[in-house]
Motif scaffolding. Structure first.
Motif, short mmCIF file in Angstrom:
data_model
loop_
_atom_site.label_atom_id
_atom_site.label_comp_id
_atom_site.label_asym_id
_atom_site.label_seq_id
_atom_site.Cartn_x
_atom_site.Cartn_y
_atom_site.Cartn_z
N LYS A 94 19.36 48.21 4.45
CA LYS A 94 17.98 47.94 4.03
C LYS A 94 17.47 49.09 3.14
O LYS A 94 17.99 50.21 3.19
CB LYS A 94 17.07 47.81 5.25
CG LYS A 94 17.54 46.79 6.28
CD LYS A 94 17.22 45.38 5.87
CE LYS A 94 17.53 44.41 7.00
NZ LYS A 94 17.37 43.01 6.57
N PRO A 95 16.44 48.85 2.35
CA PRO A 95 15.98 49.89 1.41
C PRO A 95 14.93 50.83 1.99
O PRO A 95 14.54 51.78 1.31
CB PRO A 95 15.36 49.06 0.28
CG PRO A 95 14.82 47.85 0.97
CD PRO A 95 15.79 47.55 2.09
N TRP A 96 14.48 50.63 3.24
CA TRP A 96 13.32 51.37 3.75
C TRP A 96 13.72 52.68 4.42
O TRP A 96 13.43 52.90 5.60
CB TRP A 96 12.51 50.49 4.68
CG TRP A 96 12.06 49.24 4.02
CD1 TRP A 96 11.34 49.13 2.85
CD2 TRP A 96 12.33 47.90 4.43
NE1 TRP A 96 11.14 47.81 2.53
CE2 TRP A 96 11.74 47.02 3.48
CE3 TRP A 96 13.00 47.34 5.52
CZ2 TRP A 96 11.80 45.64 3.58
CZ3 TRP A 96 13.07 45.97 5.62
CH2 TRP A 96 12.47 45.13 4.67
N PHE A 97 14.38 53.52 3.67
CA PHE A 97 14.68 54.87 4.13
C PHE A 97 14.23 55.85 3.04
O PHE A 97 14.05 55.45 1.89
CB PHE A 97 16.17 55.04 4.45
CG PHE A 97 17.08 54.89 3.27
CD1 PHE A 97 17.47 56.01 2.54
CD2 PHE A 97 17.53 53.64 2.86
CE1 PHE A 97 18.31 55.88 1.44
CE2 PHE A 97 18.37 53.51 1.76
CZ PHE A 97 18.76 54.63 1.05
N ALA A 98 14.06 57.10 3.42
CA ALA A 98 13.50 58.05 2.47
C ALA A 98 13.98 59.47 2.76
O ALA A 98 14.33 59.81 3.89
CB ALA A 98 11.98 58.01 2.52
N GLY A 112 4.60 68.27 -1.21
CA GLY A 112 5.33 67.26 -0.46
C GLY A 112 5.91 66.18 -1.35
O GLY A 112 5.28 65.78 -2.33
N VAL A 113 7.11 65.72 -0.99
CA VAL A 113 7.78 64.63 -1.68
C VAL A 113 8.38 63.69 -0.65
O VAL A 113 9.03 64.14 0.31
CB VAL A 113 8.89 65.15 -2.61
CG1 VAL A 113 9.72 63.99 -3.18
CG2 VAL A 113 8.32 65.97 -3.74
N VAL A 114 8.16 62.41 -0.83
CA VAL A 114 8.84 61.37 -0.07
C VAL A 114 9.47 60.44 -1.09
O VAL A 114 8.77 59.76 -1.83
CB VAL A 114 7.88 60.60 0.86
CG1 VAL A 114 8.62 59.45 1.55
CG2 VAL A 114 7.26 61.54 1.90
N LEU A 115 10.79 60.43 -1.13
CA LEU A 115 11.53 59.66 -2.13
C LEU A 115 12.32 58.57 -1.44
O LEU A 115 13.13 58.85 -0.55
CB LEU A 115 12.45 60.59 -2.93
CG LEU A 115 13.25 59.94 -4.07
CD1 LEU A 115 13.42 60.93 -5.22
CD2 LEU A 115 14.64 59.51 -3.59
N ALA A 116 12.06 57.32 -1.82
CA ALA A 116 12.82 56.16 -1.31
C ALA A 116 13.80 55.73 -2.40
O ALA A 116 13.45 54.96 -3.30
CB ALA A 116 11.86 55.02 -0.96
N ASP A 120 13.53 53.13 -5.73
CA ASP A 120 13.10 53.87 -6.92
C ASP A 120 11.61 54.22 -6.81
O ASP A 120 10.85 54.08 -7.77
CB ASP A 120 13.39 53.08 -8.20
CG ASP A 120 13.24 53.93 -9.46
OD1 ASP A 120 13.41 55.16 -9.35
OD2 ASP A 120 12.93 53.37 -10.53
N GLU A 121 11.21 54.71 -5.65
CA GLU A 121 9.82 55.10 -5.41
C GLU A 121 9.78 56.58 -5.01
O GLU A 121 10.44 56.97 -4.04
CB GLU A 121 9.17 54.25 -4.33
CG GLU A 121 9.02 52.78 -4.71
CD GLU A 121 8.39 51.95 -3.61
OE1 GLU A 121 7.86 52.54 -2.65
OE2 GLU A 121 8.45 50.71 -3.71
N THR A 122 9.04 57.37 -5.76
CA THR A 122 8.89 58.79 -5.47
C THR A 122 7.42 59.11 -5.31
O THR A 122 6.65 59.07 -6.27
CB THR A 122 9.49 59.66 -6.58
OG1 THR A 122 10.87 59.34 -6.75
CG2 THR A 122 9.36 61.14 -6.24
N TYR A 123 7.03 59.42 -4.08
CA TYR A 123 5.66 59.83 -3.78
C TYR A 123 5.62 61.36 -3.74
O TYR A 123 6.52 61.99 -3.17
CB TYR A 123 5.23 59.28 -2.42
CG TYR A 123 5.24 57.78 -2.34
CD1 TYR A 123 4.08 57.04 -2.56
CD2 TYR A 123 6.41 57.08 -2.03
CE1 TYR A 123 4.09 55.66 -2.49
CE2 TYR A 123 6.43 55.70 -1.96
CZ TYR A 123 5.28 54.99 -2.19
OH TYR A 123 5.29 53.63 -2.13
N ALA A 124 4.61 61.95 -4.36
CA ALA A 124 4.56 63.41 -4.45
C ALA A 124 3.12 63.89 -4.44
O ALA A 124 2.20 63.18 -4.86
CB ALA A 124 5.27 63.88 -5.72
N ALA A 125 2.93 65.12 -3.97
CA ALA A 125 1.60 65.72 -3.97
C ALA A 125 1.72 67.23 -3.86
O ALA A 125 2.69 67.76 -3.31
CB ALA A 125 0.77 65.19 -2.80
#
Length: 261
Positions: A94-98, A112-116, A120-125
């Motif tokens: 499944k794709p729901w890992f990060a 902080g970075v959470v990359l899935a 192809d989703e990269t959350y950053a702050a």
């Protein structure tokens, strides 16, 4: 190179390794507590530890896949890392890992970075700099009612007969990665996320900053914020939502007596 730039680069390398390792085939076994772990978890952890600590040798280190070293408690800044958050999804294709990486200072995340990688989703702050998804600013949803809300959590928990008042009808879904769940709330894809079981600091630190910078609220079920780099890196619960829904959820869960760290 800033801390955020550093962990973004490292997360991209780690995500690529996680995807390629799964494509090649994984070796899987169980930890002492029974949860699954793979050779890829360890390989990604090793990559990140080498990459990040070479760049910042004075930073402490706390990771799910590294034996904890209390020396981190005496450092000014720390890396908090979950090499592959959502191992169950990872194992099932499944794709729901990060990949989750945070830099913490004085108990709070400052980058902080959470990359899935499979999405192809990269959350950053970074602290004071807002939060982004693939470089585009994000914000939580504008929902004001729990009825009809898009909720991430355990459907059986919401349906349990022991609640003083039944929960209203909601669209309840699950995502294996805790960090990814919180980012989905920060970006307004879901309205809220709830978990009434303990979570580790490395699960939450990066997403905590992303939520704060996006404008979402993240606390435990009693409305208390989180401090990181504690001697026991365990947090009792989580409630994440936009600012309108957060107090409505707390009013429903605040009576629950959970063990504290």
């Amino acid at each position: 190179m800033t801390d955020l730039e550093l962990i973004l680069e490292a997360a991209r390398e780690a995500g690529a390794l996680a995807v390629s390792a799964r494509d090649k085939g994984l070796k899987i076994w169980s930890k002492d507590g029974g949860s699954p772990v793979t050779d890829a978890d360890l390989a990604v952890d090793a990559l990140l530890k080498t990459r990040l600590r070479q760049a910042r040798p004075d930073y402490g280190w706390l990771s799910e896949e590294t034996v904890d070293d209390p020396a981190r408690l005496d450092t000014a800044r720390q890396f908090l890392v979950d090499p592959i958050d959502g191992t169950a999804a990872y194992l099932k294709g499944k794709p729901w890992f990060a990949v989750s990486i945070a830099v913490v200072e004085a108990g709070r995340p400052v980058a902080g970075v959470v990359l899935a990688p499979a999405l192809d989703e990269t959350y950053a702050a970074r602290a004071g700099g807002g939060a982004t998804l693939n470089g585009v600013p994000i914000a939580p949803s504008a929902a004001v009612h729990l009825e009809g809300a898009a909720m991430l959590g355990d459907a059986k928990m919401f349906a349990h007969p022991a609640w003083p008042a039944p929960w209203p009808p909601m669209r309840v879904e699950s995502r294996n990665s805790i960090a990814y769940r919180l980012c989905l709330v920060a970006a307004g894809t879901f309205d809220a996320a709830i978990a009434m079981s303990p979570k580790n600091e490395w699960d939450l630190a990066a997403a905590d900053l992303i939520c704060a910078e996006a404008g979402a609220a993240l606390t435990d079920h009693l409305g208390r914020g989180f401090a990181y780099n504690e001697a026991i890196p365990l947090l009792p619960s989580l409630v994440c939502a936009n600012r309108a829904l957060h107090p409505l959820i707390l009013s429903r869960v605040g009576h629950i007596d959970l063990p504290q760290r």
